[in-house]
Design a protein around this motif. Structure first.
Motif, PDB file in Angstrom:
ATOM      1  N   GLY A  63       0.794  -1.215   0.000  1.00 64.52           N
ATOM      2  CA  GLY A  63       0.000   0.000   0.000  1.00 64.52           C
ATOM      3  C   GLY A  63       0.826   1.263   0.000  1.00 64.52           C
ATOM      4  N   VAL A  64       2.081   1.172   0.422  1.00 53.36           N
ATOM      5  CA  VAL A  64       2.953   2.348   0.399  1.00 53.36           C
ATOM      6  C   VAL A  64       3.219   2.740  -1.049  1.00 53.36           C
ATOM      7  N   ALA A  65       2.886   3.992  -1.390  1.00 52.35           N
ATOM      8  CA  ALA A  65       3.039   4.453  -2.765  1.00 52.35           C
ATOM      9  C   ALA A  65       4.252   5.365  -2.944  1.00 52.35           C
ATOM     10  N   THR A  66       4.662   6.050  -1.880  1.00 50.20           N
ATOM     11  CA  THR A  66       5.744   7.028  -1.986  1.00 50.20           C
ATOM     12  C   THR A  66       6.776   6.806  -0.887  1.00 50.20           C
ATOM     13  N   ILE A  67       8.043   6.752  -1.296  1.00 48.24           N
ATOM     14  CA  ILE A  67       9.151   6.772  -0.345  1.00 48.24           C
ATOM     15  C   ILE A  67       9.760   8.155  -0.467  1.00 48.24           C
ATOM     16  N   GLY A  68       9.574   8.961   0.546  1.00 45.23           N
ATOM     17  CA  GLY A  68       9.907  10.376   0.472  1.00 45.23           C
ATOM     18  C   GLY A  68      11.381  10.683   0.479  1.00 45.23           C
ATOM     19  N   GLU A  69      11.679  11.934   0.240  1.00 42.32           N
ATOM     20  CA  GLU A  69      13.048  12.430   0.206  1.00 42.32           C
ATOM     21  C   GLU A  69      13.776  12.132   1.512  1.00 42.32           C
ATOM     22  N   SER A  70      14.958  11.537   1.385  1.00 41.70           N
ATOM     23  CA  SER A  70      15.862  11.258   2.517  1.00 41.70           C
ATOM     24  C   SER A  70      15.250  10.343   3.575  1.00 41.70           C
ATOM     25  N   PRO A  77       7.346  -2.909  -1.408  1.00 44.13           N
ATOM     26  CA  PRO A  77       6.107  -3.514  -1.920  1.00 44.13           C
ATOM     27  C   PRO A  77       5.849  -3.118  -3.368  1.00 44.13           C
ATOM     28  N   ASN A  78       5.006  -3.889  -4.033  1.00 40.90           N
ATOM     29  CA  ASN A  78       4.673  -3.612  -5.429  1.00 40.90           C
ATOM     30  C   ASN A  78       3.873  -2.334  -5.617  1.00 40.90           C
ATOM     31  N   SER A  79       3.400  -1.759  -4.535  1.00 39.62           N
ATOM     32  CA  SER A  79       2.590  -0.544  -4.628  1.00 39.62           C
ATOM     33  C   SER A  79       3.418   0.730  -4.787  1.00 39.62           C
ATOM     34  N   VAL A  80       4.749   0.660  -4.618  1.00 34.81           N
ATOM     35  CA  VAL A  80       5.587   1.864  -4.661  1.00 34.81           C
ATOM     36  C   VAL A  80       5.602   2.455  -6.072  1.00 34.81           C
TER      37      VAL A  80
END
Length: 241
Positions: free
Chosen positions: A14-21, A35-38
């Motif tokens: 479900g995690v779609a965004t891995i943010g800056e830093s 996960p495949n949701s990124v």
């Protein structure tokens, strides 16, 4: 906790965004699961995670945006194969440079450019899974090259479907001594300096025979062959020009 104490990170579905830093400086992180949701990985997201050895789902198929600095200072030591997602158009400059354990790369349709030195000095890189995609338009200098060392690439570099690729740049396959064949697209006009330098095992570049030893530099209104483009290709018997 101190970021150096983090050793394992498994991001939930479900995690779609891995943010800056997000994980920058987690120097003890060795095991990571994406996960495949990124869909997006921000600038410096995993910068200087120098202990990373295992990344499950390294490049999720859902990925459509990744900053060029996302993996800065990282070499995933146990990664053997990467599949470049169809939604990512560009491989950043120096993306995999010096990843010694990396053996195989598969490109999907949708890829437009491969950056400068993107796979340079990948001493373990042995094969391309399939032909380069028809969408590929540009390759940066020394993308797969080895200045001062030797590449292990074998098999064929097949650009036959790349209807928009005009140039093999400087040092593109420099010292890829074990590459056996290169198939060039009919639209190709330029081969840069040392583009195929020292392909000592290669026996075929293209499909049309060329004889003589004077093929060192040629310039026309449409394109050019730069100095030393094919120097050291001792076994080559056929070149398509």
């Amino acid at each position: 906790y101190k970021v150096t104490a983090l050793t394992d990170a498994r991001l939930p579905d479900g995690v779609a965004t891995i943010g800056e830093s997000s994980f920058q400086g987690c120097s003890g992180l060795s095991d990571l699961r994406l996960p495949n949701s990124v869909e997006t990985i921000g600038a410096n997201a995993f910068k200087d995670c120098t202990a990373l050895a295992r990344v499950e789902n390294f490049l999720p198929g859902s990925l459509t945006a990744m900053d060029s600095t996302a993996w800065s200072g990282v070499k995933v030591s146990e990664l053997k194969k990467a599949v470049w997602p169809a939604g990512l158009q560009d491989v950043p400059d120096e993306m995999f440079k010096g990843w010694e354990g990396f053996e195989e790369i598969e490109f999907r349709e949708g890829l437009v450019s491969i950056g400068r030195e993107a796979f340079s000095l990948c001493t373990g890189l042995k094969r391309f899974t399939n032909p380069f995609p028809s969408t590929l338009e540009k390759i940066g200098s020394a993308a797969f090259g080895f200045n001062g060392s030797e590449g292990q690439l074998t098999g064929c570099a097949d650009f036959s479907r790349c209807g928009q690729l005009r140039e093999i740049p400087d040092g593109c396959f420099w010292n890829c001594k074990h590459l056996e064949e290169v198939i060039l697209p009919p639209c190709l006009t330029n081969v840069g300096q040392r583009g195929f330098y020292n392909l000592t095992v290669c026996t075929n570049i293209g499909v049309v025979a060329v004889t003589g030893r004077g093929l060192e530099f040629m310039r026309t209104a449409d394109g050019y062959l730069a100095p030393y483009a094919f120097q050291g290709c001792k076994g080559v018997k056929r070149i398509d020009i």
